[in-house]
Design a protein around this motif. Structure first.
Motif, PDB file in Angstrom:
ATOM      1  N   TRP A 136       0.916  -1.006  -0.096  1.00 53.72           N
ATOM      2  CA  TRP A 136      -0.092   0.148  -0.431  1.00 53.72           C
ATOM      3  C   TRP A 136       1.446   1.100  -0.053  1.00 53.72           C
ATOM      4  O   TRP A 136       1.931   1.160   1.023  1.00 53.72           O
ATOM      5  CB  TRP A 136      -1.216   0.053   1.450  1.00 53.72           C
ATOM      6  CG  TRP A 136      -2.041  -1.451   1.718  1.00 53.72           C
ATOM      7  CD1 TRP A 136      -3.104  -1.187   1.007  1.00 53.72           C
ATOM      8  CD2 TRP A 136      -1.784  -2.234   2.160  1.00 53.72           C
ATOM      9  NE1 TRP A 136      -4.034  -2.326   0.841  1.00 53.72           N
ATOM     10  CE2 TRP A 136      -2.980  -2.732   2.062  1.00 53.72           C
ATOM     11  CE3 TRP A 136      -0.908  -2.840   2.949  1.00 53.72           C
ATOM     12  CZ2 TRP A 136      -2.897  -4.714   2.305  1.00 53.72           C
ATOM     13  CZ3 TRP A 136      -0.810  -4.232   3.351  1.00 53.72           C
ATOM     14  CH2 TRP A 136      -2.005  -5.225   3.121  1.00 53.72           C
ATOM     15  N   LEU A 137       0.505   2.357  -0.477  1.00 52.95           N
ATOM     16  CA  LEU A 137       1.227   3.560  -0.194  1.00 52.95           C
ATOM     17  C   LEU A 137       0.467   3.676   1.070  1.00 52.95           C
ATOM     18  O   LEU A 137      -0.813   4.023   1.034  1.00 52.95           O
ATOM     19  CB  LEU A 137       1.002   4.453  -2.009  1.00 52.95           C
ATOM     20  CG  LEU A 137       1.036   3.523  -3.161  1.00 52.95           C
ATOM     21  CD1 LEU A 137       0.229   4.839  -4.017  1.00 52.95           C
ATOM     22  CD2 LEU A 137       2.425   4.225  -3.634  1.00 52.95           C
ATOM     23  N   ASP A 138       1.555   4.411   1.026  1.00 52.53           N
ATOM     24  CA  ASP A 138       1.570   5.431   2.738  1.00 52.53           C
ATOM     25  C   ASP A 138       1.064   4.440   3.935  1.00 52.53           C
ATOM     26  O   ASP A 138       1.858   4.632   5.156  1.00 52.53           O
ATOM     27  CB  ASP A 138       0.579   6.609   2.996  1.00 52.53           C
ATOM     28  CG  ASP A 138       1.068   7.719   1.576  1.00 52.53           C
ATOM     29  OD1 ASP A 138       2.668   7.989   1.422  1.00 52.53           O
ATOM     30  OD2 ASP A 138       0.337   8.186   0.717  1.00 52.53           O
ATOM     31  N   ALA A 139      -0.056   4.204   4.234  1.00 55.94           N
ATOM     32  CA  ALA A 139      -0.406   3.310   4.854  1.00 55.94           C
ATOM     33  C   ALA A 139      -0.886   1.740   5.082  1.00 55.94           C
ATOM     34  O   ALA A 139      -2.000   1.861   3.734  1.00 55.94           O
ATOM     35  CB  ALA A 139      -1.014   4.046   6.119  1.00 55.94           C
ATOM     36  N   ALA A 140      -1.086   0.994   5.394  1.00 58.28           N
ATOM     37  CA  ALA A 140      -1.795  -0.119   5.493  1.00 58.28           C
ATOM     38  C   ALA A 140      -3.013  -0.411   6.579  1.00 58.28           C
ATOM     39  O   ALA A 140      -3.384   0.105   6.984  1.00 58.28           O
ATOM     40  CB  ALA A 140      -0.899  -1.645   6.182  1.00 58.28           C
ATOM     41  N   PRO A 141      -4.445  -0.106   5.699  1.00 61.16           N
ATOM     42  CA  PRO A 141      -5.649   0.160   5.729  1.00 61.16           C
ATOM     43  C   PRO A 141      -5.908  -1.687   6.336  1.00 61.16           C
ATOM     44  O   PRO A 141      -7.340  -0.874   6.957  1.00 61.16           O
ATOM     45  CB  PRO A 141      -6.895  -0.005   4.475  1.00 61.16           C
ATOM     46  CG  PRO A 141      -5.930  -1.325   4.180  1.00 61.16           C
ATOM     47  CD  PRO A 141      -4.452  -0.590   3.829  1.00 61.16           C
ATOM     48  N   VAL A 142      -5.489  -2.333   6.936  1.00 55.50           N
ATOM     49  CA  VAL A 142      -6.114  -3.772   7.668  1.00 55.50           C
ATOM     50  C   VAL A 142      -4.498  -4.519   8.392  1.00 55.50           C
ATOM     51  O   VAL A 142      -3.183  -4.168   7.683  1.00 55.50           O
ATOM     52  CB  VAL A 142      -6.271  -4.722   6.628  1.00 55.50           C
ATOM     53  CG1 VAL A 142      -7.865  -5.371   7.300  1.00 55.50           C
ATOM     54  CG2 VAL A 142      -6.276  -4.836   5.049  1.00 55.50           C
ATOM     55  N   PRO A 143      -5.063  -4.934   9.717  1.00 56.00           N
ATOM     56  CA  PRO A 143      -4.124  -5.548  10.358  1.00 56.00           C
ATOM     57  C   PRO A 143      -3.307  -6.359  10.417  1.00 56.00           C
ATOM     58  O   PRO A 143      -4.185  -6.884   9.019  1.00 56.00           O
ATOM     59  CB  PRO A 143      -4.549  -5.012  11.663  1.00 56.00           C
ATOM     60  CG  PRO A 143      -6.042  -4.594  11.617  1.00 56.00           C
ATOM     61  CD  PRO A 143      -6.112  -4.507  10.429  1.00 56.00           C
ATOM     62  N   THR A 144      -2.279  -6.724  10.541  1.00 57.82           N
ATOM     63  CA  THR A 144      -1.354  -7.713   9.885  1.00 57.82           C
ATOM     64  C   THR A 144      -1.616  -9.318  10.512  1.00 57.82           C
ATOM     65  O   THR A 144      -2.359  -8.521  11.517  1.00 57.82           O
ATOM     66  CB  THR A 144       0.386  -8.022  10.257  1.00 57.82           C
ATOM     67  OG1 THR A 144      -0.244  -7.552  11.042  1.00 57.82           O
ATOM     68  CG2 THR A 144       0.237  -7.021   9.328  1.00 57.82           C
ATOM     69  N   GLY A 145      -1.725 -10.608  10.002  1.00 55.11           N
ATOM     70  CA  GLY A 145      -2.665 -11.531  11.089  1.00 55.11           C
ATOM     71  C   GLY A 145      -1.248 -11.983  11.464  1.00 55.11           C
ATOM     72  O   GLY A 145      -0.381 -11.216  11.554  1.00 55.11           O
ATOM     73  N   THR A 146      -1.537 -13.181  11.998  1.00 56.54           N
ATOM     74  CA  THR A 146      -0.780 -13.746  12.798  1.00 56.54           C
ATOM     75  C   THR A 146       0.649 -13.684  12.334  1.00 56.54           C
ATOM     76  O   THR A 146       1.412 -13.902  12.866  1.00 56.54           O
ATOM     77  CB  THR A 146      -1.136 -14.623  13.969  1.00 56.54           C
ATOM     78  OG1 THR A 146      -1.407 -16.035  13.179  1.00 56.54           O
ATOM     79  CG2 THR A 146      -2.291 -14.373  14.726  1.00 56.54           C
ATOM     80  N   ASP A 147       0.978 -14.412  11.005  1.00 55.03           N
ATOM     81  CA  ASP A 147       2.058 -14.668  10.243  1.00 55.03           C
ATOM     82  C   ASP A 147       2.619 -13.313   9.819  1.00 55.03           C
ATOM     83  O   ASP A 147       2.914 -14.632   8.055  1.00 55.03           O
ATOM     84  CB  ASP A 147       1.251 -16.399   9.515  1.00 55.03           C
ATOM     85  CG  ASP A 147       0.358 -16.195   8.753  1.00 55.03           C
ATOM     86  OD1 ASP A 147      -0.111 -15.107   8.476  1.00 55.03           O
ATOM     87  OD2 ASP A 147      -0.366 -16.978   7.780  1.00 55.03           O
ATOM     88  N   GLU A 148       1.471 -12.384   9.257  1.00 53.76           N
ATOM     89  CA  GLU A 148       2.361 -11.995   8.428  1.00 53.76           C
ATOM     90  C   GLU A 148       3.190 -10.579   9.127  1.00 53.76           C
ATOM     91  O   GLU A 148       2.664  -9.629  10.563  1.00 53.76           O
ATOM     92  CB  GLU A 148       0.883 -11.268   7.688  1.00 53.76           C
ATOM     93  CG  GLU A 148       0.199 -11.915   7.181  1.00 53.76           C
ATOM     94  CD  GLU A 148      -1.232 -11.548   6.395  1.00 53.76           C
ATOM     95  OE1 GLU A 148      -1.451 -11.950   5.790  1.00 53.76           O
ATOM     96  OE2 GLU A 148      -1.890 -11.097   7.470  1.00 53.76           O
ATOM     97  N   VAL A 149       3.794  -9.738   8.431  1.00 53.31           N
ATOM     98  CA  VAL A 149       4.248  -8.264   9.123  1.00 53.31           C
ATOM     99  C   VAL A 149       4.893  -7.509   7.863  1.00 53.31           C
ATOM    100  O   VAL A 149       5.104  -7.893   7.021  1.00 53.31           O
ATOM    101  CB  VAL A 149       5.868  -8.679   9.522  1.00 53.31           C
ATOM    102  CG1 VAL A 149       6.658  -8.041  10.099  1.00 53.31           C
ATOM    103  CG2 VAL A 149       5.776  -9.809  10.479  1.00 53.31           C
ATOM    104  N   ASP A 150       4.124  -6.211   8.297  1.00 50.81           N
ATOM    105  CA  ASP A 150       4.152  -5.243   7.744  1.00 50.81           C
ATOM    106  C   ASP A 150       5.395  -4.671   7.474  1.00 50.81           C
ATOM    107  O   ASP A 150       5.980  -3.815   8.469  1.00 50.81           O
ATOM    108  CB  ASP A 150       3.553  -3.628   7.563  1.00 50.81           C
ATOM    109  CG  ASP A 150       2.087  -4.728   7.291  1.00 50.81           C
ATOM    110  OD1 ASP A 150       1.623  -5.124   6.507  1.00 50.81           O
ATOM    111  OD2 ASP A 150       0.973  -3.936   8.125  1.00 50.81           O
ATOM    112  N   ILE A 151       6.363  -4.200   6.260  1.00 47.15           N
ATOM    113  CA  ILE A 151       8.161  -3.396   6.316  1.00 47.15           C
ATOM    114  C   ILE A 151       7.371  -2.641   5.168  1.00 47.15           C
ATOM    115  O   ILE A 151       6.565  -2.450   4.599  1.00 47.15           O
ATOM    116  CB  ILE A 151       8.445  -4.500   5.916  1.00 47.15           C
ATOM    117  CG1 ILE A 151       9.284  -6.008   6.837  1.00 47.15           C
ATOM    118  CG2 ILE A 151      10.126  -3.354   5.567  1.00 47.15           C
ATOM    119  CD1 ILE A 151      10.006  -6.665   6.147  1.00 47.15           C
TER     120      ILE A 151
END
Length: 194
Positions: free
Chosen positions: A103-118
């Motif tokens: 996503w540009l600028d920010a992720a609209p949905v929180p990550t799941g337990t097996d996901e990470v946002d960088i």
């Protein structure tokens, strides 16, 4: 200005500088200590820089994000501005984490337990028209790993013939720091906290 005032001013400046440097070091150490670990497969780029010492330049699967993975490009937008790019990675069956969406600028949905946002930064001018060949190349601040003297060239050569990885620590807000350089399952070098 009297001698005592000059000494007091110099001490105040020195204390501010030491405090600022301590804050930077403590922030990095907090990421390494508390961040979620992510293992990214390394793609070799260049050998070393003689003026700055031995290091390897690292590229990752997340270093070139296909535009079709970016979920929120505004209608009609054809090029990027200087902005953040949030890349969501998920652990694969091979043990490495791979990009899922961005996503540009920010992720609209929180990550799941097996996901990470960088979070990375993209510069202006990248082509954002959706096509199979168009990619953007974010900068994450994890593209270099410094090594002991004389180790850089050998490791860079080895990266071309077998899989290497980098173990990352990633905070909840997407800031990443390199924890260790891995040769398959073997840890070659670990970053000290301080």
């Amino acid at each position: 200005m009297s001698g005592k005032r000059l000494i007091a001013a110099a001490l105040a400046v020195a204390i501010l500088q030491i405090g600022f440097l301590s804050w930077i070091i403590a922030g990095r150490a907090a990421i390494l200590r508390n961040g979620q670990e992510v293992l990214l497969k390394v793609e070799p780029v260049d050998p070393r820089d003689l003026l700055r010492g031995d290091y390897v330049v690292l590229g990752y699967e997340i270093s070139n994000i296909p535009v079709k993975l970016i979920a929120n490009i505004p209608e009609g937008k054809q090029s990027s501005d200087e902005q953040s790019l949030v890349v969501r990675v998920k652990k694969g069956i091979d043990g490495y984490w791979h990009p899922e969406t961005a996503w540009l600028d920010a992720a609209p949905v929180p990550t799941g337990t097996d996901e990470v946002d960088i979070v990375g930064r993209i510069g202006p001018g990248w082509d954002l028209r959706e096509s199979a060949t168009t990619t953007v190349s974010p900068y994450y601040g994890i593209e270099r790993f410094y090594l002991p003297e004389g180790e850089g060239q050998a490791i860079q050569n080895d990266m071309r013939v077998r899989p290497f990885g980098v173990k990352m620590a990633v905070t909840k807000n997407g800031k990443a720091q390199i924890k260790a350089l891995m040769d398959g399952d073997t840890m070659l070098f670990e970053e000290p906290l301080y």
